[in-house]
Design a protein around this motif. Structure first.
Motif, PDB file in Angstrom:
ATOM      1  N   ALA A  79       0.846  -1.190   0.000  1.00  0.00           N
ATOM      2  CA  ALA A  79       0.000   0.000   0.000  1.00  0.00           C
ATOM      3  C   ALA A  79       0.883   1.241   0.000  1.00  0.00           C
ATOM      4  CB  ALA A  79      -0.929   0.023   1.211  1.00  0.00           C
ATOM      5  N   ASP A  80       0.462   2.260  -0.730  1.00  0.00           N
ATOM      6  CA  ASP A  80       1.081   3.572  -0.595  1.00  0.00           C
ATOM      7  C   ASP A  80      -0.020   4.582  -0.342  1.00  0.00           C
ATOM      8  OD1 ASP A  80       0.059   3.360  -3.150  1.00  0.00           O
ATOM      9  OD2 ASP A  80       1.691   4.453  -4.101  1.00  0.00           O
ATOM     10  N   ALA A  81       0.334   5.625   0.406  1.00  0.00           N
ATOM     11  CA  ALA A  81      -0.686   6.577   0.841  1.00  0.00           C
ATOM     12  C   ALA A  81      -0.059   7.945   1.045  1.00  0.00           C
ATOM     13  CB  ALA A  81      -1.337   6.092   2.145  1.00  0.00           C
ATOM     14  N   LEU A  82      -0.917   8.953   1.020  1.00  0.00           N
ATOM     15  CA  LEU A  82      -0.508  10.330   1.276  1.00  0.00           C
ATOM     16  C   LEU A  82      -1.280  10.826   2.495  1.00  0.00           C
ATOM     17  CD1 LEU A  82       1.207  12.693   0.095  1.00  0.00           C
ATOM     18  CD2 LEU A  82      -0.906  13.490  -1.003  1.00  0.00           C
ATOM     19  N   ASN A 132      -2.566   4.004  -4.346  1.00  0.00           N
ATOM     20  CA  ASN A 132      -2.427   2.955  -5.364  1.00  0.00           C
ATOM     21  C   ASN A 132      -1.572   3.398  -6.543  1.00  0.00           C
ATOM     22  OD1 ASN A 132      -3.876   0.781  -4.238  1.00  0.00           O
ATOM     23  ND2 ASN A 132      -5.809   1.754  -4.774  1.00  0.00           N
ATOM     24  N   LEU A 133      -0.485   4.072  -6.244  1.00  0.00           N
ATOM     25  CA  LEU A 133       0.423   4.492  -7.307  1.00  0.00           C
ATOM     26  C   LEU A 133       1.476   3.423  -7.584  1.00  0.00           C
ATOM     27  CD1 LEU A 133       0.981   8.258  -6.417  1.00  0.00           C
ATOM     28  CD2 LEU A 133      -0.547   7.282  -8.134  1.00  0.00           C
ATOM     29  N   LEU A 134       2.316   3.143  -6.577  1.00  0.00           N
ATOM     30  CA  LEU A 134       3.365   2.143  -6.736  1.00  0.00           C
ATOM     31  C   LEU A 134       2.931   0.760  -6.277  1.00  0.00           C
ATOM     32  CD1 LEU A 134       6.448   4.195  -5.439  1.00  0.00           C
ATOM     33  CD2 LEU A 134       5.644   3.905  -7.797  1.00  0.00           C
ATOM     34  N   ASN A 158      -5.593  -3.373  -4.441  1.00  0.00           N
ATOM     35  CA  ASN A 158      -6.327  -2.290  -5.073  1.00  0.00           C
ATOM     36  C   ASN A 158      -7.122  -1.569  -3.995  1.00  0.00           C
ATOM     37  OD1 ASN A 158      -7.534  -0.608  -6.953  1.00  0.00           O
ATOM     38  ND2 ASN A 158      -9.156  -2.078  -7.439  1.00  0.00           N
ATOM     39  N   TRP A 159      -6.411  -0.818  -3.146  1.00  0.00           N
ATOM     40  CA  TRP A 159      -7.012  -0.274  -1.939  1.00  0.00           C
ATOM     41  C   TRP A 159      -7.648   1.089  -2.174  1.00  0.00           C
ATOM     42  CZ3 TRP A 159      -7.149  -4.133   1.253  1.00  0.00           C
ATOM     43  CH2 TRP A 159      -6.112  -5.049   1.283  1.00  0.00           C
ATOM     44  N   ASP A 160      -8.700   1.349  -1.422  1.00  0.00           N
ATOM     45  CA  ASP A 160      -9.349   2.661  -1.439  1.00  0.00           C
ATOM     46  C   ASP A 160      -9.866   2.920  -0.030  1.00  0.00           C
ATOM     47  OD1 ASP A 160     -10.616   5.000  -1.944  1.00  0.00           O
ATOM     48  OD2 ASP A 160     -12.222   4.154  -3.176  1.00  0.00           O
ATOM     49  N   TYR A 161      -9.007   3.523   0.811  1.00  0.00           N
ATOM     50  CA  TYR A 161      -9.391   3.750   2.201  1.00  0.00           C
ATOM     51  C   TYR A 161      -8.861   5.092   2.697  1.00  0.00           C
ATOM     52  CZ  TYR A 161      -4.587   2.286   3.359  1.00  0.00           C
ATOM     53  OH  TYR A 161      -3.219   2.173   3.432  1.00  0.00           O
TER      54      TYR A 161
END
Length: 449
Positions: A239-242, A272-274, A281-284
């Motif tokens: 996972a990658d996140a900002l 979900n960039l790298l 395929n995360w969306d949280y």
């Protein structure tokens, strides 16, 4: 209320702990001073100046005896930038930890750059289960090995094993290896409710940028990339996140505060960039609110208080590995388990800084609440810059964010520890925490909060 409950419930343990502390730290002061003097003679010269390297040895419950080195530079690039690097390995469990942090590199008068690079390899470190009331029994090694093989089978073969364990199909339908898996799991399947293991390796890379609004307020944005490759999982979790955080800090000492407060409000969004692939395929979105208060008490002592809550929400995804386990312990071939985020980014309790009487990440779910109180007191009669602490914590996790999250079905722990502050820049600490599930030893850099 929480402190009084713990004291009443554990009065004899607390009395024994304080009696032992008195015996060790008063009756044997001279011997302790001599021992500390030897350590200072050996390590002391390496701890002078803005940079250096220090040999490190310690014990952590999950890792056993660990040795390595700690490298520091408090004025990197001659810009008052701090760099830390701790690299340690366990002599008994083959656990390896590499922790590297860059802090406070000035890009301008208002902007500061930082980052983290963490690598952990562990073979026997097992995580707790999802939810607040998961089983706490240890699972035998042969069952853990069988679980690893089971979750990596295709769904059809998993279903055959489940039907055999339910007595709905003959054992003759199993291969020799599947029969071994079934036997090993038969006696332990009731313990697997939500169980997950972190055996394998985990990495984290992060870069952050801070904008200083004024002396006490800042806005921090951070990009993180995390990966978990476990033998207990059929694929890598990534996972990658900002994140964007607002921080308010009014304290007399940033590294070792004795008076003041700190407030952190943070929102983290998956990107979900790298990390994007068929299984990731995360969306949280994860929200964090953290408030800390420091009160001067007694002579040069500090009463530190903390409240933190985390909440995560997003689009649920089918969790293949937890679905396999759920089928196993329920016997329902149609059972499914969902999650909106990877295991390592859920709201959890039981890490290096929270609920230190439980093993690592003992509880995790979509929401958490945490209360902490810590008394920090000087022990300079033994060694300069040495500090002792006693602490207590309460917390819980839940699938729902409601009033019960903050008031009911709490887990409790308490403990004591030591901190050493060298060169006014780095605090190294060791804690032992106690809970109804036993005791845990933790070592880390910096205060828990």
């Amino acid at each position: 209320m929480m402190i009084m409950w713990i004291i009443k419930k554990n009065i004899f343990k607390l009395m024994l702990i304080f009696i032992l502390m008195i015996l060790v730290f008063t009756s044997n002061v001279n011997a302790a001073k001599n021992f500390m003097g030897i350590i200072q003679d050996i390590v002391g010269p390496k701890m002078k100046g803005n940079s250096g390297k220090i040999p490190f040895a310690g014990y952590v419950s999950e890792g056993g005896l660990m040795v390595g080195e700690f490298i520091y530079d408090f004025d990197l690039f001659d810009k008052n930038t701090k760099f830390y690097s701790a690299n340690i390995v366990s002599l008994t469990t083959d656990i390896i930890v590499s922790y590297n942090q860059l802090r406070n590199y000035p890009l301008s008068d208002k902007w500061r750059l930082g980052g983290d690079l963490i690598f952990v390899k562990y073979t026997e470190l097992e995580a707790g289960g999802i939810g607040n009331d998961t089983p706490d029994q240890e699972i035998p090694e042969e069952a853990v090995a069988a679980l690893s093989k089971f979750v990596n089978l295709d769904q059809e073969r998993q279903d055959v094993i489940v039907r055999v364990l339910k007595g709905k199909e003959s054992k003759s339908q199993l291969t020799a290896e599947e029969a071994e898996i079934a036997v090993a799991l038969a006696e332990n399947k009731d313990r697997l409710n939500g169980y997950q293991s972190s055996a394998g390796w985990q990495g984290k890379a992060a870069v952050n940028l801070a904008y200083l609004l004024d002396k006490h307020h800042s806005i921090i944005t951070e990009y993180t990339y995390q990966i978990l490759d476990s033998e207990m999982r059929s694929y890598e979790y990534k996972a990658d996140a900002l994140s964007l955080a607002w921080e308010e800090e009014y304290v007399d000492d940033t590294n070792n505060p004795r008076e003041g407060h700190k407030i952190i409000t943070k929102v983290k969004k998956s990107l979900n960039l790298l990390s994007h692939d068929a299984n990731n395929n995360w969306d949280y979105t994860k929200l964090t609110f953290d408030i800390r208060k420091y009160l001067p008490v007694f002579t040069n002592s500090t009463l530190a208080l903390r409240f933190r809550t985390e909440s995560i929400s997003g689009e649920d995804r089918l969790d293949k590995d937890r679905t396999a386990l759920k089928k196993l312990y329920t016997g329902d071939l149609d059972a499914e388990a969902y999650t909106c985020a990877p295991y390592f980014d859920m709201a959890s309790l039981g890490d290096l800084n929270s609920m230190r009487g439980y093993y690592y990440n003992r509880f995790y779910d979509k929401n958490s609440s945490l209360y902490q109180v810590e008394l920090r007191f000087p022990m300079e009669y033994l060694l300069s810059n040495l500090q002792g602490t006693v602490f207590a914590s309460a917390g819980r996790v839940s699938d729902e964010f409601n009033t019960e999250l903050f008031t009911e079905d709490m887990h409790y722990c308490y403990g004591l520890g030591l901190r050493y502050n060298f060169l006014g820049g780095v605090i190294i600490r060791g804690d032992i925490g106690f809970s109804k599930e036993g005791s845990q030893v933790r070592m880390n850099m910096g205060h828990s909060f």
